[in-house]
Enzyme design. Structure first.
Site, PDB file in Angstrom:
ATOM      1  N   GLU A 173       0.235  -2.134 -35.134  1.00  0.00           N
ATOM      2  CA  GLU A 173       0.854  -1.020 -34.393  1.00  0.00           C
ATOM      3  C   GLU A 173      -0.193  -0.173 -33.664  1.00  0.00           C
ATOM      4  OE1 GLU A 173       4.556   0.346 -35.379  1.00  0.00           O
ATOM      5  OE2 GLU A 173       4.998  -1.710 -35.903  1.00  0.00           O
ATOM      6  N   HIS A 246       3.421   5.621 -39.800  1.00  0.00           N
ATOM      7  CA  HIS A 246       2.085   5.329 -39.261  1.00  0.00           C
ATOM      8  C   HIS A 246       1.113   6.294 -39.903  1.00  0.00           C
ATOM      9  CE1 HIS A 246       4.091   3.852 -35.310  1.00  0.00           C
ATOM     10  NE2 HIS A 246       3.635   2.797 -35.963  1.00  0.00           N
ATOM     11  N   CYS A 364       1.204  10.943 -31.006  1.00  0.00           N
ATOM     12  CA  CYS A 364       1.852   9.646 -30.711  1.00  0.00           C
ATOM     13  C   CYS A 364       1.855   9.383 -29.213  1.00  0.00           C
ATOM     14  CB  CYS A 364       3.308   9.649 -31.145  1.00  0.00           C
ATOM     15  SG  CYS A 364       3.581   9.902 -32.883  1.00  0.00           S
TER      16      CYS A 364
END
Ligand code: SUG
Length: 442
Positions: A173, A246, A364
């Site tokens: 990711e 995350h 993000c």
């Protein structure tokens, strides 16, 4: 001088609330709520403008062409675009939502990036994330790779690797689980890769882990990072279960600073000790414990999804989501950070509420790219966020973006054409060339 540039993902015209994020509580809670793509894009532009105004190097990455009708064809829908979209809406609205997702806006998941000071050939290395853990995100990789190549075009300064093979064991990711630490602007940095699961002792929790140790190791190997300056660390399984999908939802690092929650890592002391040893100096840590900010407040406010940035005058600022202001315990922790003698000198708040409702905070939205002077000069010039570009993009968004979007709107064939025209224009504004599949077949 090697400085960190931030490339933010421009929110796409199809921004909506699909409830698609696995282990992402905000995304699940807001499923099917009507979104406002216009507001979302303007909020993103304000954040970019705010950081650029602080004297930081700010760039922009383009959104993706959505709905992805080819994807819908690959899962069995047939006929004209109009028919494919209508059938998907009636038979599999979740797949239509995945095909229409604007999730590429969270550029921290676009790729892992290594600084030229850390790599064997002194080039900046990029590996686009395969994002295989979720359908809507796995669709991003080819356009992300094309966008990165168009933004960082020079072979002399930039090395672009293919994404890791698309399989669960190699689920990757990107930079959301990677942090580069460095004592100064010149020397080789230390890379921290945080994984959620290790195949030798697989995580089995409420939510599946999205990043594997095998994937992190493969990226580090691909970039040929020095093994004595690379650390692989496990995420705390309780954090994943609580909604930390995350590492950047629970920890953020910058230079020699690490801001983290006590539940971020399975072996907290080991991580801090090893990073300090690898750096040759103690890391400056800001540790937040459960009694100050519990995991639930950390996740709803996204305190740890802040950006830590060094301003040209050498002071360090924390860039936080407005949601942090509304959480008394979180705001108290931030105030204490700023008022103490620690590494953070100031705080700046941005309203990125549309993104937050899908579980995407300030950190993000950006991909960090450490660049020296020559490398900065080799970046596609139109990708840098200037006051002029801000004006142009604001006018472009205001002209083309809708102010409300529900999942059913993704099946509107007029919307498909609208998005294509809008993005076609964007590639001209950003000087990117034909990065979208619809431009290549037209
Ligand atoms: O992958 N949300 C994203 C949020 C990504 C945040 N990125 C970082 N933490 N770096 C995700 O869960 C929700 C889309 C939707 O529900 O429509 C989504 O994909």
């Amino acid at each position: 001088m090697l400085l960190e540039a931030n490339f933010d993902g421009l929110v796409g015209p199809s921004h909506h609330f699909g409830g698609l994020g696995i282990g992402n509580l905000a995304s699940q809670a807001n499923k099917a709520r009507v979104s406002n793509p216009l507001e979302a894009a303007l909020q993103g532009l304000e954040k970019m403008a705010g950081l650029a105004a602080l004297g930081l190097h700010q760039g922009v990455l383009p959104p993706q062409a959505r709905p992805d009708v080819d994807f819908l064809r690959r899962v069995g829908f047939v006929g004209t675009d109009t028919k494919v979209l209508a059938q998907a809406l009636s038979d599999a609205p979740g797949l239509l939502s995945a095909a229409g997702s604007a999730a590429a806006m969270w550029a921290a998941n676009a790729a892992t990036v290594s600084a030229s000071a850390d790599t064997w050939d002194s080039r900046v290395h990029f590996t686009p994330a395969n994002l295989v853990s979720q359908t809507h995100r796995a669709l991003e990789t080819p356009t992300t790779a094309a966008a990165l190549k168009a933004t960082f075009p020079s072979d002399r300064y930039f090395a672009h690797h293919p994404a890791l093979p698309a399989c669960t064991q190699l689920a990757d990711e990107g930079a959301a689980n990677h942090t580069r630490f460095a004592l100064d602007d010149h020397t080789c940095g230390v890379s921290l890769f945080v994984y959620g699961t290790d195949l030798e002792s697989p995580a089995t929790g409420r939510f599946p882990a999205r990043q594997t140790r095998l994937a992190s190791e493969a990226v580090a190997r691909q970039h040929r990072l020095r093994t004595d300056r690379t650390l692989f660390a496990a995420q705390h399984p309780e954090a994943i279960n609580a909604g930390v999908f995350h590492n950047d939802v629970i920890a953020v690092g910058h230079r020699d600073i690490l801001l983290y929650h006590e539940m971020a890592f399975a072996n907290e002391a080991g991580v801090v000790g090893s990073l300090s040893r690898m750096m040759g100096e103690p890391l400056r840590t800001i540790r937040i414990n459960q009694s100050q900010v519990d995991l639930s407040a950390a996740i709803t406010s996204y305190l740890f999804n802040s950006q830590i940035v060094t301003l040209p005058d050498g002071t360090v600022r924390l860039i936080v989501a407005k949601d942090c202001e509304e959480h008394p315990a979180v705001w108290a922790a931030i105030t204490e950070m700023v008022e103490s003698d620690g590494p953070i000198d100031g705080v700046q708040v941005f309203d990125v509420r549309q993104s937050m409702r899908n579980g995407g905070g300030p950190a993000c939205l950006r991909l960090r790219v450490p660049l020296n002077d020559d490398e900065r000069g080799a970046v596609n010039p139109d990708s840098w966020f200037t006051p002029d570009l801000h004006k142009t993009l604001k006018a472009w968004v205001e002209k083309h973006y809708r102010d409300r979007l529900a999942i059913a709107d993704l099946a509107d064939p007029a919307f498909l054409n609208e998005v294509r025209e809008t993005l076609d224009r964007l590639t001209v504004i950003l000087g990117l060339g034909s990065i979208y599949p619809f431009q290549q077949t037209a």
